[in-house]
Design an enzyme around this catalytic site. Structure first.
Site, mmCIF file in Angstrom:
data_model
loop_
_atom_site.group_PDB
_atom_site.id
_atom_site.type_symbol
_atom_site.label_atom_id
_atom_site.label_comp_id
_atom_site.label_asym_id
_atom_site.label_seq_id
_atom_site.Cartn_x
_atom_site.Cartn_y
_atom_site.Cartn_z
ATOM 1 N N LYS A 37 33.023 47.146 47.966
ATOM 2 C CA LYS A 37 33.952 46.061 48.293
ATOM 3 C C LYS A 37 35.364 46.626 48.444
ATOM 4 O O LYS A 37 35.554 47.839 48.444
ATOM 5 C CB LYS A 37 33.891 44.987 47.217
ATOM 6 C CG LYS A 37 32.490 44.639 46.736
ATOM 7 C CD LYS A 37 31.558 44.085 47.798
ATOM 8 C CE LYS A 37 30.221 43.759 47.146
ATOM 9 N NZ LYS A 37 29.195 43.277 48.012
HETATM 10 C C1 LIG Z 1 28.049 42.659 46.934
HETATM 11 C C2 LIG Z 1 27.739 41.248 46.912
HETATM 12 C C3 LIG Z 1 27.267 40.602 45.754
HETATM 13 C C4 LIG Z 1 26.936 41.352 44.495
HETATM 14 O O1 LIG Z 1 28.054 41.961 43.900
HETATM 15 P P1 LIG Z 1 27.844 42.922 42.636
HETATM 16 O O2 LIG Z 1 29.224 43.048 42.066
HETATM 17 O O3 LIG Z 1 27.301 44.210 43.138
HETATM 18 O O4 LIG Z 1 26.925 42.246 41.692
HETATM 19 C C5 LIG Z 1 27.048 39.239 45.808
HETATM 20 N N1 LIG Z 1 27.271 38.535 46.923
HETATM 21 C C6 LIG Z 1 27.711 39.115 48.059
HETATM 22 C C7 LIG Z 1 27.964 38.272 49.276
HETATM 23 C C8 LIG Z 1 27.940 40.490 48.102
HETATM 24 O O5 LIG Z 1 28.361 41.061 49.241
#
Ligand SMILES: *Cc1c(COP(=O)(O)O)cnc(C)c1O
Length: 375
Positions: free
Chosen positions: A179
């Site tokens: 992210k």
């Molecule tokens: C990456 C992501 C998640 C999960 O995030 P984590 O921090 O890895 O648990 C959930 N929803 C979306 C849309 C994502 O892109």
């Protein structure tokens, strides 16, 4: 090989982690509290609750929203699978709905899937493009449903002049390295509801009535109670100290990402048949990813294009997945019809976009993409 993504971490984060390690307080403590405060200031939500990931953030948000065993929660199939999984963790059933041109939930399709069992809707701001929060807020209030925003990819984005995180009661963020900012792993829920914030703080730490900081600060023995069955969803102070440095850079990071996206927008615009990301009036993306849809007139197969780009030294990826086609859900959701999702899923491609990408790397990606498409 130019990678698809890279975390943007420097000496500041390394030093912050180093100092926290030596401070003697390594799990949830003063740094987590300071990081939450920073999130509140940035998003202008009233409360922020740090947790171990966005997946656990979504789980706690759904519990706080009152989702229980037997309920249905509507979400896009076209999302990372954690969106649907969090619903299952809460004991409910995910009901998959269609997406629009921006890969975000289609409000009319969602309306058609509401039943007497529907309890909540998860609106995903896909790859950092905000969804239409106002439309979903209106639908939820009309139907008496809870709205949870999956803002895993959307820290630093804005919707109608305000940062994502302050619009609706429960907004979940990810701090995974894929992210825009990262703490290694980690998550955050922002909320304007004090009761929900308190409940999520209780649940992230085993349902324990007294926090470690309160006990540490007391000069009398403190005996805690376990008020309900909770979880260990804590973020550590080591992670939070990294997060504090990342938050200081966030606006710069978003600016740098947007500049790269704007170059892609300008220089790929003349290739016929491509649909590039569209930022509608009032929507500001952080370009967590840059997703291109190959139109019907583009002859090349998407998976072949990924191979061709790889041969040019550029990593690309399939676009966002469709959860209903994965074995975890394809059996239980065999009757699920989502033709638009499937088409977008099969014909979209993510190209490299990371904060520290050089002008030269951007040029290489553009040239390779043009070459592979014969443009
Ligand atoms: C990456 C992501 C998640 C999960 O995030 P984590 O921090 O890895 O648990 C959930 N929803 C979306 C849309 C994502 O892109």
């Amino acid at each position: 090989m130019i990678p698809i993504a890279k975390p943007f971490l420097g000496e500041e984060e390394a030093k912050a982690a180093h100092d926290t390690v030596l401070s003697g307080w390594v799990t949830q403590g003063p740094k987590v509290a300071a990081f939450e405060e920073q999130f509140v200031e940035y998003t202008r939500a009233h409360h922020a609750v740090a947790v171990s990931s966005c997946t656990t953030a979504l789980h706690l948000a759904l519990i706080a929203a009152g989702v229980k065993h037997g309920d249905e929660v509507i979400c896009p199939s076209m999302s990372f699978i954690a969106t649907a999984n969090s619903i299952v963790y809460a004991g409910a059933t995910p009901v998959f709905a269609e997406v629009n041109d921006e890969y975000n939930l289609d409000v009319e399709d969602v309306r058609n899937r509401i039943t007497s069992k529907t309890k909540a809707i998860i609106l995903v701001h896909q790859v950092g493009m905000p969804g239409d929060i106002d439309a979903f807020t209106a639908l939820c209030s009309e139907k008496g449903l809870a709205l949870v925003e999956d803002a895993a990819c959307a820290i630093g984005c804005s919707y109608k002049g305000r940062k994502i995180g302050s619009h609706s009661p429960l907004v979940a963020f990810s701090l995974h390295p894929r992210k825009v900012i990262t703490t290694g792993d980690g998550g955050m829920v922002t909320t304007n509801n004090e009761e929900m914030a308190a409940r999520m703080k209780l649940l992230r730490q085993h349902g324990m009535s007294v926090t470690d900081r309160e006990r540490f600060a007391s000069n009398k023995p403190v005996f805690e109670q376990y008020v309900e069955v909770g979880y260990n969803y804590r973020l550590t102070d080591i992670q939070a100290s990294i997060g504090i440095e990342q938050m200081k850079k966030l606006d710069t990071i978003v600016e740098m990402r947007r500049a790269i996206a704007h170059r892609y927008n300008a220089e790929l615009a003349d290739i016929p048949g491509l649909k590039l990301p569209i930022e509608r009036e009032g929507y500001t993306s952080n370009y967590q990813s840059y997703s291109i849809l190959l139109g019907d007139t583009v002859q090349v197969d998407r998976d072949e294009l990924i191979q061709m780009m790889m041969d040019e030294g550029v990593a690309t990826k399939r676009g966002i997945m469709a959860s209903h086609r994965e074995p975890a859900y394809s059996g239980s959701h065999a009757n699920c019809s989502l033709p638009r999702t499937e088409k977008l899923c099969d014909r979209s491609i993510l190209i490299p976009l990371f904060t520290q990408m050089t002008d030269e790397e951007v040029s290489t990606v553009i040239a390779a993409f043009k070459k592979c498409l014969g443009a």
